[in-house]
Write an enzyme that holds these catalytic residues in place. Sequence first.
Site, mmCIF file in Angstrom:
data_model
loop_
_atom_site.group_PDB
_atom_site.id
_atom_site.type_symbol
_atom_site.label_atom_id
_atom_site.label_comp_id
_atom_site.label_asym_id
_atom_site.label_seq_id
_atom_site.Cartn_x
_atom_site.Cartn_y
_atom_site.Cartn_z
ATOM 1 C CB SER A 77 -0.925 0.017 1.222
ATOM 2 O OG SER A 77 -1.873 -1.013 1.158
ATOM 3 C CD GLN A 78 -0.957 7.021 -1.229
ATOM 4 O OE1 GLN A 78 -2.024 6.544 -1.625
ATOM 5 N NE2 GLN A 78 -0.760 8.313 -1.098
#
Length: 213
Positions: free
Chosen positions: A56-57
């Site tokens: 994920s970011q």
Amino acid sequence: MGDVELAEILRRQGITDERVLEAIRRLDRAEFVPEARRAEARQDSALPIGHGQTISQPYVVAFMTQVLNPQPGERVLEIGTGSGYQTAVLSGLCGEVFTVEVLPELAGPARERLGRLGFQNIRYRVGDGTAGWPEEAPFDAIIGTAAPEHLPPALYQQLRPGGRLVLPVGPRHGAQELIRVTRPLGGGAPQVEKLLGVRFVPMTSAPPPPFVH
């Protein structure tokens, strides 16, 4: 080497929990991405990790951790080990992490990686994340790093009264929302807060039988 610059980027983006920022600062995100993508590891973006999955970011990892608010001594269930990055962030903030991954091809390398990096308060399971880890319930907090279409009932049932659950929900193709669900201390309906529009890989059930390490 930790990600000091990444932590400062996240601070400027509105992450205010110093414990979360310190957890990010202590980690080297490059350890959790494929060799070919390591030059991009300090960017605030999601990256592929193989098998149709992503890491994920960093902003989303930090935001989800901040709203989950894991505390020392708490038992946290993570659905979706992935590369182990979110697992590592949680490990430094709570008492014990129980992490479930549907894909053995990701679960094995993540366990090896986290062991090599010295994380000791993590337990691993390969299996259906929507079923949670009932043998170890209840949990103080639960976090999901993949999106079911709706809140899986088993996960809510494994949350202790007063506990909180953070995960994305929504269709495979279309708008998803990050929600925080609190199980009231005195019983009653779940308290659901909508937090952020997000895009996650779908949460899937596992064909292989679960096993515990």
